[in-house]
Design a protein around this motif. Structure first.
Motif, PDB file in Angstrom:
ATOM      1  N   TYR A   4      80.494  40.002  41.980  1.00  0.00           N
ATOM      2  CA  TYR A   4      81.155  39.951  43.002  1.00  0.00           C
ATOM      3  C   TYR A   4      82.773  40.212  43.308  1.00  0.00           C
ATOM      4  CZ  TYR A   4      76.467  37.579  44.473  1.00  0.00           C
ATOM      5  OH  TYR A   4      75.527  37.852  44.980  1.00  0.00           O
ATOM      6  N   ALA A   5      83.469  40.192  42.377  1.00  0.00           N
ATOM      7  CA  ALA A   5      84.947  41.088  42.943  1.00  0.00           C
ATOM      8  C   ALA A   5      85.255  41.513  42.979  1.00  0.00           C
ATOM      9  CB  ALA A   5      86.039  39.376  41.801  1.00  0.00           C
ATOM     10  N   ALA A   6      84.452  42.408  41.667  1.00  0.00           N
ATOM     11  CA  ALA A   6      84.462  43.740  41.736  1.00  0.00           C
ATOM     12  C   ALA A   6      84.274  44.639  42.449  1.00  0.00           C
ATOM     13  CB  ALA A   6      83.702  44.272  40.800  1.00  0.00           C
ATOM     14  N   ALA A   7      83.147  44.209  43.531  1.00  0.00           N
ATOM     15  CA  ALA A   7      82.219  44.704  44.233  1.00  0.00           C
ATOM     16  C   ALA A   7      82.501  44.503  45.566  1.00  0.00           C
ATOM     17  CB  ALA A   7      80.907  44.114  44.585  1.00  0.00           C
ATOM     18  N   ALA A   8      83.699  43.643  46.105  1.00  0.00           N
ATOM     19  CA  ALA A   8      84.259  43.071  47.241  1.00  0.00           C
ATOM     20  C   ALA A   8      84.902  44.151  47.611  1.00  0.00           C
ATOM     21  CB  ALA A   8      84.428  41.396  47.082  1.00  0.00           C
ATOM     22  N   GLY A   9      85.460  43.934  48.685  1.00  0.00           N
ATOM     23  CA  GLY A   9      85.750  44.867  49.363  1.00  0.00           C
ATOM     24  C   GLY A   9      87.828  44.575  49.997  1.00  0.00           C
ATOM     25  N   ALA A  10      87.830  44.880  50.974  1.00  0.00           N
ATOM     26  CA  ALA A  10      89.345  43.974  51.305  1.00  0.00           C
ATOM     27  C   ALA A  10      88.920  43.045  52.616  1.00  0.00           C
ATOM     28  CB  ALA A  10      89.673  45.141  51.876  1.00  0.00           C
ATOM     29  N   PRO A  11      89.924  42.387  52.633  1.00  0.00           N
ATOM     30  CA  PRO A  11      89.664  40.732  53.579  1.00  0.00           C
ATOM     31  C   PRO A  11      89.491  41.574  55.198  1.00  0.00           C
ATOM     32  CG  PRO A  11      91.301  40.388  51.985  1.00  0.00           C
ATOM     33  CD  PRO A  11      90.242  42.227  52.262  1.00  0.00           C
ATOM     34  N   VAL A  12      88.284  40.898  55.556  1.00  0.00           N
ATOM     35  CA  VAL A  12      88.176  40.601  57.302  1.00  0.00           C
ATOM     36  C   VAL A  12      88.056  38.950  57.654  1.00  0.00           C
ATOM     37  CG1 VAL A  12      86.228  42.875  56.758  1.00  0.00           C
ATOM     38  CG2 VAL A  12      85.312  40.181  57.290  1.00  0.00           C
ATOM     39  N   ASN A  13      88.658  39.552  59.056  1.00  0.00           N
ATOM     40  CA  ASN A  13      88.057  37.965  60.327  1.00  0.00           C
ATOM     41  C   ASN A  13      88.090  37.182  60.131  1.00  0.00           C
ATOM     42  OD1 ASN A  13      91.493  38.508  59.857  1.00  0.00           O
ATOM     43  ND2 ASN A  13      91.510  40.183  61.840  1.00  0.00           N
ATOM     44  N   SER A  14      86.071  38.373  59.856  1.00  0.00           N
ATOM     45  CA  SER A  14      85.377  37.361  60.730  1.00  0.00           C
ATOM     46  C   SER A  14      83.796  38.860  60.398  1.00  0.00           C
ATOM     47  CB  SER A  14      84.729  37.458  62.367  1.00  0.00           C
ATOM     48  OG  SER A  14      84.785  38.688  62.644  1.00  0.00           O
ATOM     49  N   PHE A  15      82.454  38.087  60.299  1.00  0.00           N
ATOM     50  CA  PHE A  15      81.595  38.951  60.842  1.00  0.00           C
ATOM     51  C   PHE A  15      80.246  37.843  61.418  1.00  0.00           C
ATOM     52  CE2 PHE A  15      81.251  35.666  56.875  1.00  0.00           C
ATOM     53  CZ  PHE A  15      79.824  35.194  57.320  1.00  0.00           C
ATOM     54  N   ARG A  16      79.350  38.818  61.394  1.00  0.00           N
ATOM     55  CA  ARG A  16      78.372  38.806  62.663  1.00  0.00           C
ATOM     56  C   ARG A  16      77.262  37.484  61.837  1.00  0.00           C
ATOM     57  NH1 ARG A  16      79.938  38.161  66.983  1.00  0.00           N
ATOM     58  NH2 ARG A  16      77.603  39.384  68.586  1.00  0.00           N
ATOM     59  N   ILE A  74      73.015  24.846  53.007  1.00  0.00           N
ATOM     60  CA  ILE A  74      74.241  24.617  53.041  1.00  0.00           C
ATOM     61  C   ILE A  74      74.076  25.614  54.755  1.00  0.00           C
ATOM     62  CG2 ILE A  74      75.690  25.335  50.909  1.00  0.00           C
ATOM     63  CD1 ILE A  74      76.139  28.420  52.340  1.00  0.00           C
ATOM     64  N   GLY A  75      75.400  24.872  55.330  1.00  0.00           N
ATOM     65  CA  GLY A  75      75.352  26.086  56.809  1.00  0.00           C
ATOM     66  C   GLY A  75      76.346  26.622  56.823  1.00  0.00           C
ATOM     67  N   LEU A  76      76.771  27.277  57.430  1.00  0.00           N
ATOM     68  CA  LEU A  76      77.700  28.194  58.470  1.00  0.00           C
ATOM     69  C   LEU A  76      78.200  27.283  60.412  1.00  0.00           C
ATOM     70  CD1 LEU A  76      77.702  31.833  56.722  1.00  0.00           C
ATOM     71  CD2 LEU A  76      79.104  29.644  56.166  1.00  0.00           C
ATOM     72  N   THR A  77      79.000  27.106  60.062  1.00  0.00           N
ATOM     73  CA  THR A  77      79.966  27.042  62.086  1.00  0.00           C
ATOM     74  C   THR A  77      79.428  28.904  62.050  1.00  0.00           C
ATOM     75  OG1 THR A  77      82.052  26.559  61.858  1.00  0.00           O
ATOM     76  CG2 THR A  77      80.499  24.489  61.322  1.00  0.00           C
ATOM     77  N   SER A  78      79.993  29.088  63.723  1.00  0.00           N
ATOM     78  CA  SER A  78      80.007  29.743  63.770  1.00  0.00           C
ATOM     79  C   SER A  78      80.682  30.089  65.305  1.00  0.00           C
ATOM     80  CB  SER A  78      78.827  30.901  63.934  1.00  0.00           C
ATOM     81  OG  SER A  78      77.851  30.722  64.576  1.00  0.00           O
ATOM     82  N   SER A  79      81.105  30.603  66.146  1.00  0.00           N
ATOM     83  CA  SER A  79      81.500  30.417  67.837  1.00  0.00           C
ATOM     84  C   SER A  79      80.760  32.249  67.605  1.00  0.00           C
ATOM     85  CB  SER A  79      82.803  30.195  67.916  1.00  0.00           C
ATOM     86  OG  SER A  79      83.165  30.733  69.091  1.00  0.00           O
ATOM     87  N   ALA A  80      79.796  31.553  69.169  1.00  0.00           N
ATOM     88  CA  ALA A  80      78.698  33.613  69.368  1.00  0.00           C
ATOM     89  C   ALA A  80      78.854  34.147  68.476  1.00  0.00           C
ATOM     90  CB  ALA A  80      80.467  34.403  71.007  1.00  0.00           C
ATOM     91  N   SER A  81      78.105  33.214  67.731  1.00  0.00           N
ATOM     92  CA  SER A  81      77.196  34.295  66.461  1.00  0.00           C
ATOM     93  C   SER A  81      78.391  35.181  65.837  1.00  0.00           C
ATOM     94  CB  SER A  81      76.437  35.624  67.017  1.00  0.00           C
ATOM     95  OG  SER A  81      75.488  34.830  67.761  1.00  0.00           O
TER      96      SER A  81
END
Length: 148
Positions: free
Chosen positions: A37-49, A91-98
């Motif tokens: 997964y680390a090898a396939a992961a891109g640069a960090p982002v602040n959020s995702f939909r 698991i669950g994920l919290t989110s704000s406005a999706s």
């Protein structure tokens, strides 16, 4: 009587040695998945939909992969250890406005467990991910039918 105790002790030691091997195999598999997964992961982002959780995979008590679609995945690093992450069935994920955001949203593992804060999010390039489910055909064992 001493022979019984000796045999019992040998049986316990053999059982513990077997558990140690299983633990090492599990650790090696988890480390291999983390590296893939680390090898396939891109640069960090602040959020995702985030509209729904398609699938997820725990990689350690501080990291997991979340699939929001069959062709979209995110590598999530947590701020500290997340209780029961490797063993929970859901698991669950919290989110704000999706939208799931770094340092604001959390991963939930159960009603009795503290929420786990998200420290980093990275998109996963599934084409690069070295996974048995992605791009590798299953091995098929062929054999001729017996003659009647």
């Amino acid at each position: 009587m001493a022979v019984k105790h000796l045999l019992a002790a040998v049986a316990v030691i053999a059982a513990l040695a077997g558990c140690t091997r299983v633990g090492k195999d599990y650790t090696a598999r988890m480390e291999a998945r983390q590296q893939a997964y680390a090898a396939a992961a891109g640069a960090p982002v602040n959020s995702f939909r985030y509209f729904s959780l398609w699938s997820w995979e725990p990689l350690s008590d501080q990291q997991l992969a979340v699939y929001t679609r069959s062709n979209e995945a995110w590598l999530i690093d947590l701020d500290g250890r997340c209780r029961n992450l490797e063993f929970t069935n859901h698991i669950g994920l919290t989110s704000s406005a999706s939208e799931v955001s770094v340092k604001f949203d959390r991963v939930l593992t159960g009603p009795g467990d503290a929420p786990c804060f998200i420290k980093q999010i990275r998109p996963v390039d599934l084409k690069k991910l070295d996974s048995p489910q992605q791009g590798k055909p299953r091995e098929v064992e062929e054999a001729a039918r017996p003659a009647k």
